[in-house]
Each structure stands twice: as C-alpha cells, then as structure tokens.
Design a protein around this motif. Structure first.
Motif, PDB file in Angstrom:
ATOM      1  N   GLY A 114       0.806  -1.219   0.000  1.00 34.61           N
ATOM      2  CA  GLY A 114       0.000   0.000   0.000  1.00 34.61           C
ATOM      3  C   GLY A 114       0.834   1.261   0.000  1.00 34.61           C
ATOM      4  N   GLU A 115       2.041   1.183  -0.533  1.00 38.65           N
ATOM      5  CA  GLU A 115       2.949   2.338  -0.566  1.00 38.65           C
ATOM      6  C   GLU A 115       3.449   2.605  -1.984  1.00 38.65           C
ATOM      7  OE1 GLU A 115       5.961   0.997   2.108  1.00 38.65           O
ATOM      8  OE2 GLU A 115       4.695   1.280   3.879  1.00 38.65           O
ATOM      9  N   PRO A 116       2.544   2.834  -2.927  1.00 38.49           N
ATOM     10  CA  PRO A 116       2.977   3.056  -4.306  1.00 38.49           C
ATOM     11  C   PRO A 116       3.660   4.412  -4.465  1.00 38.49           C
ATOM     12  CG  PRO A 116       0.645   3.472  -4.119  1.00 38.49           C
ATOM     13  CD  PRO A 116       1.095   2.925  -2.789  1.00 38.49           C
ATOM     14  N   LEU A 117       4.553   4.489  -5.419  1.00 44.09           N
ATOM     15  CA  LEU A 117       5.256   5.742  -5.703  1.00 44.09           C
ATOM     16  C   LEU A 117       4.760   6.387  -6.993  1.00 44.09           C
ATOM     17  CD1 LEU A 117       8.935   4.641  -4.918  1.00 44.09           C
ATOM     18  CD2 LEU A 117       7.339   5.867  -3.428  1.00 44.09           C
ATOM     19  N   HIS A 118       4.279   5.576  -7.933  1.00 42.25           N
ATOM     20  CA  HIS A 118       3.957   6.097  -9.267  1.00 42.25           C
ATOM     21  C   HIS A 118       2.528   5.834  -9.721  1.00 42.25           C
ATOM     22  CE1 HIS A 118       8.264   6.653  -9.515  1.00 42.25           C
ATOM     23  NE2 HIS A 118       8.449   5.368  -9.266  1.00 42.25           N
ATOM     24  N   THR A 119       1.691   5.249  -8.865  1.00 45.44           N
ATOM     25  CA  THR A 119       0.311   4.915  -9.259  1.00 45.44           C
ATOM     26  C   THR A 119      -0.644   5.286  -8.135  1.00 45.44           C
ATOM     27  OG1 THR A 119       0.390   2.689  -8.328  1.00 45.44           O
ATOM     28  CG2 THR A 119       1.119   2.952 -10.628  1.00 45.44           C
ATOM     29  N   ASP A 120      -1.932   5.002  -8.376  1.00 43.28           N
ATOM     30  CA  ASP A 120      -2.949   5.260  -7.354  1.00 43.28           C
ATOM     31  C   ASP A 120      -3.045   4.136  -6.325  1.00 43.28           C
ATOM     32  OD1 ASP A 120      -4.117   3.239  -8.808  1.00 43.28           O
ATOM     33  OD2 ASP A 120      -5.870   4.397  -9.415  1.00 43.28           O
TER      34      ASP A 120
END
Length: 138
Positions: A21-27
C-alpha cells in the motif's frame, strides 16, 4: 522471451510497494497495469515475466474489498446518475413540447392577424354613404 534480471527486480520491488500500500507512481490499485506503471516498464514486459505474473495472480486473486463508506458513496453516485439521466430525459421531453407550443402560438398569432385584416376590410366595404334622398327618409 523472459525478462532481464534488472526488469525482474523492478517488478518485484513494484509488487512489494503495491501490496504494502505504498505506491510511488500509481494510485495503488492492485492491477497489472499499475504493476507495470509502478515498475516503469511496459505492459507487454509485465506479461513476459511469467513467474512474476504467477506470483502476482496468487497474491492478488482475491477481490479488492471496499469500505462501507466507499460502497455507500458508489451507491449514492449511481443513484444520482440515474436521477440525472431521468431529469435530462424529462427536460428534453418538455423542451420539445415547449418548442411545439411556441410554433402553434406563432401560427395562431399570424392567423389572427390575417383574420383581423379580413374583418376590417369587410367592415369598410359594408359601410357606404347612403343617398341623401330615398324612401327610407319618409
């Protein structure tokens, strides 16, 4: 055609971020498209990484659950969209009736003008000067 070790590493790191639950580039949605975006590789590259895809499918096979608030929000949005569709349909129907009535009113207005002209012309042709002498004077 398998993917390179560097690409496999990118995909595994991206999968770990998405699952945590820690995306950098998406939702953050758990989709294969987001996996590709998170890893900054093409969608086709993700599908060539068969081992990683199998692992992804095993871990993400469960449906994405929505919170009660999200369910309520989605139901409200669906209800409002339905009501808006009905209102737009009704407004279109009423606008059509209004246009028809405006046309009828305009036609009646011009017919009324023509009838007034004819009535005025008849009145003027009926009124004639009576002769100064005649049997009606006796």
């Amino acid at each position: 055609m398998p993917v390179s070790a560097a690409t496999e590493t990118k995909l595994r790191e991206a999968m770990a971020r998405l699952l945590a639950g820690e995306p950098l580039h998406t939702d953050g949605a758990l989709t294969k498209e987001n996996l590709a975006r998170e890893a900054k590789v093409s969608h086709a590259t993700v599908h060539r990484a068969e081992e990683i895809l199998a692992e992804w499918d095993a871990r993400v096979a469960r449906p994405v659950l929505r919170t009660p608030g999200e369910v309520q929000r989605d139901e409200t949005i669906a209800d409002l969209r339905s009501r808006l569709r009905e209102a737009n349909t009704r407004a279109t129907e009423l606008q059509g009736k209004l246009d028809a009535l405006a046309t009828v009113t305009a036609n009646l207005y011009y017919e009324n003008l023509e009838l007034k002209k004819k009535a005025s012309a008849r009145r003027q042709s009926r009124v004639t000067a009576l002769p100064a002498s005649g049997p009606w004077l006796e």
